[in-house]
Design a protein around this motif. Sequence first.
Motif: not given
Length: 225
Positions: A133-137
């Motif tokens: 989730p931390n790498q969602g755009l």
Amino acid sequence: AFKAGEPMSTRAAAIGRLAALVFVITFAAAGAWLALGPDGQRIGGGADPMGPSSPLMKTVLLRPGAWLDNYREHDILWLAPAIALLTAMLAAVLLHFGRPGAALLSSGLTVTATILTACIGLFPFLMPSSTDPNQGLTLWDASSSAKTLFIMLLSVIVLLPIVLAYWARAVFSNEFVFAGILALSAVLGVIFYGVGLDSAVESAYKNRESMLQALSGSDGPISIT
């Protein structure tokens, strides 16, 4: 139903009424499922709308029903799903009374409100990540920084004279005006390109440590060791 003649218009109206009913049921069911079912995503920190564009600098929290948090925080936003439901039902009623033109407009509002409903629920996410989730755009990750956007505005100022140059040659049939405006655009383009390149290098150098740290500490598909 709007352009077709009989019996196609009657059949189209019947299908339209059925489609509106199916939409209302599934739309309401989807809202209930989002409220009670899957974990939604919320930004816990690290996101800076005015900072550099990077999906690695924020913390995303998972919480049941979080996709509806924007609606809970701003009650007026509930108008979007309400309009979607009401206009869908209105389209069915209009088709029943033989008003295909008005039904077409109502269904258009249904589509618009439905898309707006999804956008409000997702904001600020554009492409949530299911693996990390931390790498969602997010909207801020996908856009350029304020300085870059300003440079892009200046680029338009540079390119606009080129369009005007061709327009001037077509209107005034004067090659000197054409060449002069193109030369001015070339000079401005070189200046703004240099400024933009320096800005990009400066931003990357300034944030290199935090970006490398985020990459090395992540288990996502773009992590490094």
